[in-house]
Design an enzyme around this catalytic site. Structure first.
Site, PDB file in Angstrom:
ATOM      1  N   ASP A  49     -12.722 108.739 163.150  1.00 24.37           N
ATOM      2  CA  ASP A  49     -13.044 107.923 164.309  1.00 24.37           C
ATOM      3  C   ASP A  49     -14.485 108.230 164.689  1.00 24.37           C
ATOM      4  OD1 ASP A  49     -12.767 106.104 166.281  1.00 24.37           O
ATOM      5  OD2 ASP A  49     -11.983 107.518 167.746  1.00 24.37           O
ATOM      6  N   SER A  50     -15.115 107.269 165.340  1.00 25.47           N
ATOM      7  CA  SER A  50     -16.566 107.310 165.540  1.00 25.47           C
ATOM      8  C   SER A  50     -17.036 108.139 166.721  1.00 25.47           C
ATOM      9  CB  SER A  50     -17.053 105.892 165.758  1.00 25.47           C
ATOM     10  OG  SER A  50     -16.444 105.372 166.939  1.00 25.47           O
ATOM     11  N   GLY A  51     -16.093 108.503 167.598  1.00 23.61           N
ATOM     12  CA  GLY A  51     -16.495 109.129 168.851  1.00 23.61           C
ATOM     13  C   GLY A  51     -16.476 108.088 169.969  1.00 23.61           C
ATOM     14  N   GLY A  52     -16.279 106.845 169.582  1.00 24.77           N
ATOM     15  CA  GLY A  52     -16.230 105.759 170.559  1.00 24.77           C
ATOM     16  C   GLY A  52     -15.118 105.932 171.581  1.00 24.77           C
ATOM     17  N   PHE A  53     -13.993 106.410 171.115  1.00 27.05           N
ATOM     18  CA  PHE A  53     -12.870 106.574 172.035  1.00 27.05           C
ATOM     19  C   PHE A  53     -13.173 107.597 173.120  1.00 27.05           C
ATOM     20  CE2 PHE A  53      -8.648 108.282 173.280  1.00 27.05           C
ATOM     21  CZ  PHE A  53      -8.107 107.111 173.769  1.00 27.05           C
ATOM     22  N   GLN A 108     -12.857  94.377 170.062  1.00 27.64           N
ATOM     23  CA  GLN A 108     -12.639  94.766 171.460  1.00 27.64           C
ATOM     24  C   GLN A 108     -12.445  93.494 172.268  1.00 27.64           C
ATOM     25  OE1 GLN A 108     -12.043  97.587 172.828  1.00 27.64           O
ATOM     26  NE2 GLN A 108     -12.714  99.126 171.346  1.00 27.64           N
ATOM     27  N   GLY A 157      -8.912  99.371 171.981  1.00 31.75           N
ATOM     28  CA  GLY A 157      -8.777  99.054 173.407  1.00 31.75           C
ATOM     29  C   GLY A 157      -7.400  98.606 173.842  1.00 31.75           C
ATOM     30  N   ASP A 214      -2.607 104.815 163.794  1.00 25.74           N
ATOM     31  CA  ASP A 214      -2.794 106.259 163.918  1.00 25.74           C
ATOM     32  C   ASP A 214      -2.381 106.618 165.332  1.00 25.74           C
ATOM     33  OD1 ASP A 214      -5.366 105.283 165.314  1.00 25.74           O
ATOM     34  OD2 ASP A 214      -5.262 107.425 165.759  1.00 25.74           O
ATOM     35  N   CYS A 264      18.086 112.685 159.101  1.00 26.32           N
ATOM     36  CA  CYS A 264      16.746 113.042 158.626  1.00 26.32           C
ATOM     37  C   CYS A 264      16.839 114.114 157.541  1.00 26.32           C
ATOM     38  CB  CYS A 264      15.919 113.566 159.795  1.00 26.32           C
ATOM     39  SG  CYS A 264      14.242 114.047 159.354  1.00 26.32           S
ATOM     40  N   CYS A 321      14.076 115.924 156.572  1.00 29.19           N
ATOM     41  CA  CYS A 321      12.847 116.731 156.614  1.00 29.19           C
ATOM     42  C   CYS A 321      13.210 118.214 156.567  1.00 29.19           C
ATOM     43  CB  CYS A 321      12.027 116.431 157.871  1.00 29.19           C
ATOM     44  SG  CYS A 321      12.598 117.253 159.371  1.00 29.19           S
ATOM     45  N   CYS A 326      15.017 119.512 159.749  1.00 30.69           N
ATOM     46  CA  CYS A 326      16.402 119.067 159.905  1.00 30.69           C
ATOM     47  C   CYS A 326      17.323 119.653 158.849  1.00 30.69           C
ATOM     48  CB  CYS A 326      16.471 117.538 159.899  1.00 30.69           C
ATOM     49  SG  CYS A 326      15.788 116.832 161.417  1.00 30.69           S
ATOM     50  N   HIS A 379       8.805 117.520 161.838  1.00 33.03           N
ATOM     51  CA  HIS A 379       9.862 116.516 161.966  1.00 33.03           C
ATOM     52  C   HIS A 379       9.327 115.178 162.466  1.00 33.03           C
ATOM     53  CE1 HIS A 379      13.484 114.344 162.948  1.00 33.03           C
ATOM     54  NE2 HIS A 379      12.898 114.071 164.097  1.00 33.03           N
TER      55      HIS A 379
END
Length: 377
Positions: A95-99, A196, A223, A273, A311, A313, A316, A342
């Site tokens: 991620d760009s740092g925009g968030f 956006q 956004g 994500d 599950c 995993c 579990c 999990h």
RNA sequence: UCCGGAGUAGCUCAAUGGCGGAGCAGGCGGCUGUUAACCGCAAGGUUGUGAGUUCGAGUCUCACCCCCGGAG
């Protein structure tokens, strides 16, 4: 000039807009729709990379802002890039740092040039600009780099978002100019643009037109899922994905609860994500095929069954709810590890099930079956 | 037995004689491009017991009980 990342659209569902595809990257292929675990600081918290890989994750995230502040992108570059530094050899999206422009709230100032932040670590001042973000992401060596954008707050009005979007667009142009300087760079990493426009569809449309014209290898929707009511989110999702080119991957940023994943896939999203599975795991909450389980609750004190009977995993297969509750209440590190494993397995596996369902033309049925069992979200 | 100190929420402790609080534990909730092993909510009490002084006592007085330390 060959793009580092390409998208192969394999199928579109007959009855919904769900898609099946493959993302080809320098570090391997990713089957979509996909859920990408978040590893902000060059680690998926509480997880070893080999565990993340073993549970089926094919791509993870890293964050420009955090890695720039610590340890510093030059150090990651010296280490041989982010993949080598953190011992993860599959694809990485940064991620760009925009968030952080959004999430850091009062600690930043936005100008035409970029954003001035105060470091949450030591209070020192830093400037992140489109060029700087690209420079950092190139040093990190991620497969997919995100454009540096402004994620407007959910309460922003049309006038604010219009201005904000125009700035984000100018920034995207600068990101592209910086990255597309040499053929070499374009063949090593790919830049994704970000749609956006807040909760205004006319602005979303305008944004889509602008970024599509840039002809980038992929696009995301930013956004959304920033605190708005679910009806608003769904209303936006009814139209926003289709504003983007069909032949390019579509990435819905920051979405990770099972219902949002289903609603997104159904509307043509290919990538997601979210920190949700790992964060809530550390806070004692897990997602199971029968709904949420808050492992803190007294009712699990003598529950000898697994978190999720359906599950397979590692957690579990080997541990009881009673034991996991004990670990959590005792603040043992293993609690975070087992619950994170999990939750990630659950989402990654649910996405895999969705892909199979799309392939077999039974996505709507699978969705209904999942919802019926999962219950309230 | 004497001297000193202390008894307040499950625990550790606050509270000029004027509406008994906090932290932790215990119960529950929230978390969606990570400033988050975080944040929040509710519950929890005959202030060791009994008497007295006072308009009013967790607080002052007396007796008793119990605990800690010291002396013998």
């Amino acid at each position: 000039m060959k793009n580092a990342v390409t998208f192969e659209l394999k199928k579109t569902d007959d009855r919904t807009r769900a898609r099946l595809g493959t993302l080809h990257t320098p570090h391997g292929d990713v089957q979509t729709p996909v859920f990408m675990p978040v590893g902000t600081q060059a680690t998926v918290k509480a997880m070893k990379p080999e565990e993340v890989e073993k549970l089926g994750a094919e791509i993870i995230l890293g964050n420009t802002y955090h890695l720039y502040l610590r340890p510093g992108h030059e150090i990651v570059k010296e280490a041989g890039g982010l993949h080598k530094f953190m011992n993860w050899h599959k694809p990485i999206l940064t991620d760009s740092g925009g968030f952080q422009v959004f999430s850091l709230g009062h600690m930043r100032k936005i100008t035409e040039e970029g954003v001035t932040f105060r470091s949450y670590l030591d209070g020192s001042k830093h400037m992140l600009s489109p060029e700087k973000s690209m420079e950092i992401q190139e040093a990190l060596g991620s497969d997919i780099m995100m454009a540096f954008d402004e994620c407007a707050p959910p309460e922003a009005d049309h006038k604010y978002v219009e201005k904000s979007l125009a700035l984000t667009n100018r920034w995207l142009k600068r990101c592209k100019d910086y990255h597309y300087e040499t053929e070499d760079k374009v063949e090593r990493q790919s830049l994704f643009g970000i749609q956006q426009g807040g909760f205004f569809k006319d602005l979303r449309k305008e944004s889509s037109k602008f970024i599509s014209d840039m002809d980038l290898p992929g696009y995301s929707i930013g956004g959304l899922s920033v605190g708005e009511p679910k009806e608003v989110f769904l209303d936006m999702m009814d139209d926003c994905p289709d504003m983007l080119p069909k032949e390019k991957p579509r990435y819905l940023m920051g979405v990770g609860s099972p219902d949002y994943l289903f609603e997104g896939v159904e509307r043509g999203i290919d990538m997601f994500d979210c920190v949700l599975p790992t964060r809530i795991a550390r806070h004692g909450l897990v997602m199971t095929s029968h709904g949420r389980v808050n492992i803190k609750n007294k009712q699990y004190e003598r529950d000898w069954g697994p978190l999720d009977p359906e599950c397979d995993c590692y957690t579990c297969r080997n541990y009881s709810r009673a034991y996991l509750r004990h670990l959590f209440k005792s603040e043992e590190i293993l609690s975070s590890m087992l619950l994170s494993e999990h939750n990630l397995h659950f989402l990654v596996n649910t996405m895999k099930n969705m892909r199979e369902a799309i392939a077999e033309n039974r996505f709507p049925e699978y969705k209904k079956e999942f919802y019926d069992k999962y219950g309230k979200f």
